[in-house]
Design a protein around this motif. Sequence first.
Motif, PDB file in Angstrom:
ATOM      1  N   LEU A 145       0.753  -1.353   0.005  1.00 30.06           N
ATOM      2  CA  LEU A 145      -0.063   0.034  -0.163  1.00 30.06           C
ATOM      3  C   LEU A 145       0.816   1.133   0.066  1.00 30.06           C
ATOM      4  O   LEU A 145       0.409   2.158  -0.574  1.00 30.06           O
ATOM      5  N   LEU A 146       1.788   1.260   0.896  1.00 29.21           N
ATOM      6  CA  LEU A 146       2.914   2.369   0.855  1.00 29.21           C
ATOM      7  C   LEU A 146       3.543   2.610  -0.565  1.00 29.21           C
ATOM      8  O   LEU A 146       3.463   3.495  -1.181  1.00 29.21           O
ATOM      9  N   GLU A 147       4.123   1.581  -1.214  1.00 29.09           N
ATOM     10  CA  GLU A 147       4.733   1.443  -2.507  1.00 29.09           C
ATOM     11  C   GLU A 147       3.720   1.995  -3.476  1.00 29.09           C
ATOM     12  O   GLU A 147       4.116   2.916  -4.548  1.00 29.09           O
ATOM     13  N   ALA A 148       2.478   1.642  -3.380  1.00 27.90           N
ATOM     14  CA  ALA A 148       1.411   2.231  -4.497  1.00 27.90           C
ATOM     15  C   ALA A 148       1.092   3.414  -4.200  1.00 27.90           C
ATOM     16  O   ALA A 148       0.143   3.970  -5.011  1.00 27.90           O
ATOM     17  N   GLY A 149       1.388   4.071  -3.261  1.00 30.59           N
ATOM     18  CA  GLY A 149       1.071   5.350  -2.924  1.00 30.59           C
ATOM     19  C   GLY A 149      -0.408   5.658  -2.013  1.00 30.59           C
ATOM     20  O   GLY A 149      -1.105   6.568  -1.995  1.00 30.59           O
ATOM     21  N   GLU A 150      -1.140   4.534  -1.838  1.00 32.29           N
ATOM     22  CA  GLU A 150      -2.344   4.501  -1.275  1.00 32.29           C
ATOM     23  C   GLU A 150      -2.274   4.912   0.334  1.00 32.29           C
ATOM     24  O   GLU A 150      -3.434   5.287   0.783  1.00 32.29           O
ATOM     25  N   ILE A 151      -1.182   4.815   0.986  1.00 30.52           N
ATOM     26  CA  ILE A 151      -0.987   5.423   2.171  1.00 30.52           C
ATOM     27  C   ILE A 151       0.181   6.141   2.325  1.00 30.52           C
ATOM     28  O   ILE A 151       1.152   5.954   1.390  1.00 30.52           O
ATOM     29  N   ASP A 152       0.319   7.165   3.278  1.00 29.51           N
ATOM     30  CA  ASP A 152       1.404   7.887   3.395  1.00 29.51           C
ATOM     31  C   ASP A 152       2.396   7.254   4.588  1.00 29.51           C
ATOM     32  O   ASP A 152       2.141   6.299   5.093  1.00 29.51           O
ATOM     33  N   GLU A 153       3.609   7.894   4.780  1.00 33.05           N
ATOM     34  CA  GLU A 153       4.493   7.366   5.518  1.00 33.05           C
ATOM     35  C   GLU A 153       4.057   7.304   7.069  1.00 33.05           C
ATOM     36  O   GLU A 153       4.194   6.268   7.811  1.00 33.05           O
ATOM     37  N   GLU A 154       3.277   8.393   7.365  1.00 31.06           N
ATOM     38  CA  GLU A 154       2.820   8.403   8.592  1.00 31.06           C
ATOM     39  C   GLU A 154       1.631   7.237   9.078  1.00 31.06           C
ATOM     40  O   GLU A 154       1.803   6.676  10.077  1.00 31.06           O
ATOM     41  N   GLU A 155       0.863   7.121   8.128  1.00 36.32           N
ATOM     42  CA  GLU A 155      -0.065   5.867   8.291  1.00 36.32           C
ATOM     43  C   GLU A 155       0.705   4.570   8.250  1.00 36.32           C
ATOM     44  O   GLU A 155       0.386   3.549   8.997  1.00 36.32           O
ATOM     45  N   PHE A 156       1.805   4.415   7.550  1.00 39.52           N
ATOM     46  CA  PHE A 156       2.607   3.044   7.275  1.00 39.52           C
ATOM     47  C   PHE A 156       3.050   2.957   8.803  1.00 39.52           C
ATOM     48  O   PHE A 156       3.001   1.847   9.236  1.00 39.52           O
ATOM     49  N   ASP A 157       3.689   3.999   9.250  1.00 40.39           N
ATOM     50  CA  ASP A 157       4.591   3.918  10.435  1.00 40.39           C
ATOM     51  C   ASP A 157       3.629   3.438  11.520  1.00 40.39           C
ATOM     52  O   ASP A 157       4.128   2.605  12.486  1.00 40.39           O
ATOM     53  N   GLN A 158       2.502   4.095  11.741  1.00 41.26           N
ATOM     54  CA  GLN A 158       1.655   4.019  12.636  1.00 41.26           C
ATOM     55  C   GLN A 158       1.042   2.247  12.599  1.00 41.26           C
ATOM     56  O   GLN A 158       1.044   1.582  13.763  1.00 41.26           O
ATOM     57  N   ALA A 159       0.473   2.054  11.413  1.00 34.90           N
ATOM     58  CA  ALA A 159      -0.081   0.639  11.213  1.00 34.90           C
ATOM     59  C   ALA A 159       1.370  -0.308  11.433  1.00 34.90           C
ATOM     60  O   ALA A 159       1.023  -1.559  12.043  1.00 34.90           O
ATOM     61  N   GLU A 160       2.198  -0.232  11.022  1.00 36.89           N
ATOM     62  CA  GLU A 160       3.471  -1.158  10.995  1.00 36.89           C
ATOM     63  C   GLU A 160       3.716  -1.185  12.641  1.00 36.89           C
ATOM     64  O   GLU A 160       4.087  -2.280  13.086  1.00 36.89           O
ATOM     65  N   ASP A 161       3.773   0.009  13.397  1.00 36.72           N
ATOM     66  CA  ASP A 161       3.965  -0.224  14.937  1.00 36.72           C
ATOM     67  C   ASP A 161       3.377  -1.313  15.422  1.00 36.72           C
ATOM     68  O   ASP A 161       3.473  -2.044  16.430  1.00 36.72           O
ATOM     69  N   GLU A 162       1.723  -0.781  15.223  1.00 38.79           N
ATOM     70  CA  GLU A 162       0.946  -1.790  15.636  1.00 38.79           C
ATOM     71  C   GLU A 162       0.883  -3.376  15.414  1.00 38.79           C
ATOM     72  O   GLU A 162       0.781  -4.159  16.144  1.00 38.79           O
ATOM     73  N   LEU A 163       1.365  -3.644  13.949  1.00 40.02           N
ATOM     74  CA  LEU A 163       1.563  -5.178  13.547  1.00 40.02           C
ATOM     75  C   LEU A 163       2.692  -5.521  14.140  1.00 40.02           C
ATOM     76  O   LEU A 163       2.492  -6.390  14.698  1.00 40.02           O
ATOM     77  N   LEU A 164       3.834  -4.682  14.743  1.00 45.74           N
ATOM     78  CA  LEU A 164       5.115  -5.249  14.927  1.00 45.74           C
ATOM     79  C   LEU A 164       4.792  -5.479  16.709  1.00 45.74           C
ATOM     80  O   LEU A 164       5.218  -6.573  17.237  1.00 45.74           O
ATOM     81  N   ASP A 165       3.857  -4.636  17.310  1.00 44.39           N
ATOM     82  CA  ASP A 165       3.810  -4.892  18.669  1.00 44.39           C
ATOM     83  C   ASP A 165       2.908  -6.472  18.892  1.00 44.39           C
ATOM     84  O   ASP A 165       2.952  -7.215  19.626  1.00 44.39           O
ATOM     85  N   ARG A 166       1.885  -6.488  17.921  1.00 44.79           N
ATOM     86  CA  ARG A 166       1.027  -7.745  18.074  1.00 44.79           C
ATOM     87  C   ARG A 166       1.992  -8.931  17.483  1.00 44.79           C
ATOM     88  O   ARG A 166       2.154  -9.947  18.236  1.00 44.79           O
ATOM     89  N   LEU A 167       2.924  -8.848  16.621  1.00 43.60           N
ATOM     90  CA  LEU A 167       3.857  -9.894  16.516  1.00 43.60           C
ATOM     91  C   LEU A 167       4.664 -10.287  17.592  1.00 43.60           C
ATOM     92  O   LEU A 167       5.077 -11.355  17.813  1.00 43.60           O
ATOM     93  N   GLU A 168       5.268  -9.324  18.206  1.00 42.28           N
ATOM     94  CA  GLU A 168       5.974  -9.377  19.381  1.00 42.28           C
ATOM     95  C   GLU A 168       5.204 -10.129  20.571  1.00 42.28           C
ATOM     96  O   GLU A 168       5.758 -11.305  20.875  1.00 42.28           O
ATOM     97  N   ILE A 169       4.100  -9.840  20.836  1.00 41.22           N
ATOM     98  CA  ILE A 169       3.096 -10.388  21.640  1.00 41.22           C
ATOM     99  C   ILE A 169       2.973 -12.167  21.076  1.00 41.22           C
ATOM    100  O   ILE A 169       2.906 -13.148  21.940  1.00 41.22           O
TER     101      ILE A 169
END
Length: 87
Positions: free
Chosen positions: A49-73
Amino acid sequence: MGLVKELLLLPFAPVRGSAWVIEQVVQEAERIYYDPASIRAELARLEELLEAGEIDEEEFDQAEDELLDRLEIALRKDAGHGNGMHT
């Protein structure tokens, strides 16, 4: 005494059954939510989605952080049950 107890609790059987069903649904939802393979797939989709320009860096960073937190758990849960993944 056990028979009397069961007869007295009989009207509550549907509630007890419903509680069990709800517990099973919650457990399955958590299993899916914390499935490392699903989380990794979501991370890959997020990058697309980021590479396609459908989301910006800020949206990407926020969603990525949430997913990485879930993965860690998820990985901590697996390690706690002796199911640690070897990558």
